[in-house]
Write an enzyme that holds these catalytic residues in place. Structure first.
Site, PDB file in Angstrom:
ATOM      1  N   GLN A 142       0.817  -1.225   0.000  1.00 43.93           N
ATOM      2  CA  GLN A 142       0.000   0.000   0.000  1.00 43.93           C
ATOM      3  C   GLN A 142       0.847   1.271   0.000  1.00 43.93           C
ATOM      4  O   GLN A 142       0.315   2.357  -0.250  1.00 43.93           O
ATOM      5  CB  GLN A 142      -0.929  -0.012   1.211  1.00 43.93           C
ATOM      6  N   CYS A 148      -5.191   0.691   3.325  1.00 46.85           N
ATOM      7  CA  CYS A 148      -5.238  -0.743   3.649  1.00 46.85           C
ATOM      8  C   CYS A 148      -6.615  -1.353   3.377  1.00 46.85           C
ATOM      9  O   CYS A 148      -6.719  -2.503   2.977  1.00 46.85           O
ATOM     10  CB  CYS A 148      -4.875  -0.945   5.111  1.00 46.85           C
ATOM     11  N   HIS A 287      -6.340  -0.588  11.082  1.00 46.64           N
ATOM     12  CA  HIS A 287      -5.768  -1.336   9.967  1.00 46.64           C
ATOM     13  C   HIS A 287      -6.771  -2.391   9.508  1.00 46.64           C
ATOM     14  O   HIS A 287      -7.531  -2.924  10.316  1.00 46.64           O
ATOM     15  CB  HIS A 287      -4.454  -1.982  10.409  1.00 46.64           C
TER      16      HIS A 287
END
Ligand SMILES: *[C@@H]1O[C@H](CO)[C@@H](O)[C@H](O)[C@H]1NC(C)=O
Ligand SMILES: *[C@@H]1O[C@H](CO)[C@@H](O)[C@H](O)[C@H]1NC(C)=O
Ligand SMILES: *[C@@H]1O[C@H](CO)[C@@H](O)[C@H](O)[C@H]1NC(C)=O
Ligand SMILES: *[C@@H]1O[C@H](CO)[C@@H](O)[C@H](O)[C@H]1NC(C)=O
Ligand SMILES: *[C@@H]1O[C@H](CO)[C@@H](O)[C@H](O)[C@H]1NC(C)=O
Length: 335
Positions: A142, A148, A287
């Site tokens: 990424q 993400c 995340h």
């Protein structure tokens, strides 16, 4: 910049005195020079260069200390993030402005489609790893963007396609299309590199289709949505959020990989072993990643999006149960 220089000198002095005692300052500086060369690091100014070197040396020392402690279940090491601080990592690489915490609080709203229907019939293996069954696409990177959530979504769609449609070649889907088009203006909760919702991205793909990575390549910077058609490629039909239990995630993993959210605040330097360093129960879901299985001990096997050189060839293990909030927002494509 002057405060940065001051800080750099301060840290540098400390590190010099700390290392002087151990006589390993030469070793640390050698490691830094090697790392800088290997990573092709170029800095905008001499002050920046000195500051980054001091950050590296500090990280280098804390890595050595962590690995010396045999109580730790995981190892850390020098990697692509070794010249930035933990705080910079959390701001630039993780989702700075994650909508997932708010979403987890209102999970009932997400459960429009019920948990997996066929779960009673699913045989649960003692361990499962979709990498060994050809059900996982290559690890992507990424870069410096909290996108993400788009990688978690493409990883999920790529796995679903591999497992259920058995194509001749792996199809890789476009994170950039999701980054550009799955936006607040278009009616989703997501905000590009600041943070977003993986199931938004899958819903978008169900509505409009998602092109290949080649057709709409990754830049890591949110741009204008460059899509005019409503049938752009792969279109999943349906997805389901799971029930939030470890048993539910295990069952789902026997069907295929699962998109999961987690608190990755302390994972910057992970290299191998079972990660368990989430101190509070108040997880910051900053995340999004892809669970691809679990081992005999019940550790979750997770695919990250930091390239194949991060962690264990791009993967990591998380301790069993709701470690780092892994069970809070799991969902899976079912058709
Ligand atoms: C490891 O854990 C034990 C038990 O909690 C503790 O007594 C010991 O000090 C720890 N060792 C280190 C190096 O932290
Ligand atoms: C699965 O099992 C539970 C508990 O026995 C039952 O309530 C539920 O209806 C079953 N679901 C299906 C789809 O058979
Ligand atoms: C699969 O990839 C091979 C080699 O790149 C290519 O020759 C072939 O046409 C591809 N097949 C399909 C169905 O795209
Ligand atoms: C949109 O895609 C077309 C075709 O790939 C390309 O020529 C054009 O430059 C793109 N426009 C933007 C704004 O990215
Ligand atoms: C957890 O991570 C933080 C931040 O990287 C680190 O300072 C701390 O030593 C770690 N704790 C354990 C027990 O690994």
């Amino acid at each position: 910049m002057s405060s940065k220089i001051f800080l750099a000198l301060l840290v540098f002095t400390c590190i010099y005195s700390c290392y002087a005692q151990q006589g390993s300052v030469v070793e640390a500086l050698t490691a830094y020079n090697k790392w800088r060369e290997e990573n092709g690091k170029v800095y905008s100014s001499e002050a920046e260069k000195i500051y980054r070197q001091s950050v590296f040396l500090e990280n280098y020392q804390s890595v050595q200390e962590h690995n010396k402690n045999s109580n730790h279940t995981y190892s850390v090491g020098i990697n692509q993030f070794s010249d930035i601080t933990l705080q910079e990592y959390q701001q630039r690489i993780l989702m700075k402005n994650s909508p997932l915490n708010e979403l987890a609080k209102n999970k009932n709203r997400l459960l429009q489609s019920s948990p997996i229907q066929n779960s009673n019939d699913t045989q649960i293996a003692s361990s499962i790893d979709w990498r060994k069954k050809g059900g996982v696409s290559p690890v992507k990177n990424q870069g410096e963007c909290g996108g993400c959530w788009t990688f978690s979504a493409t990883g999920l769609m790529e796995s679903f396609n591999l497992i259920h449609n058995k194509p001749q070649n792996v199809s890789l889907y476009s994170q950039q299309q999701l980054l550009d088009c799955v936006t607040l203006e278009n009616g989703y909760f997501s905000e590009g590199c600041e943070g977003g919702v993986p199931s938004d991205a899958v819903q978008y793909a169900a509505d409009f289709g998602v092109l290949s990575d080649n057709e709409y390549p990754y830049t890591g910077i949110q741009g204008q949505c460059n899509i005019t058609s409503k049938t752009n490629g792969f279109q999943p039909v349906q997805f389901s959020y799971l029930d939030g239990t470890a048993e539910g995630l295990r069952k789902a993993l026997n069907y295929g990989p699962v998109s999961v959210a987690m608190d990755a605040s302390n994972m910057k330097e992970y290299t191998s072993g079972v990660f368990n360093n989430c101190t509070s129960k108040q997880f910051n879901l900053n995340h999004a990643v892809l669970a691809v299985g679990y081992d005999e001990e019940g550790n979750w096997i997770i695919k990250n999006s930091k390239g194949p050189n991060w962690g264990m060839e791009g993967y990591f293990l998380l301790a069993p149960g709701n470690t780092c909030g892994i069970l809070e927002l799991d969902f899976q494509i079912t058709a």
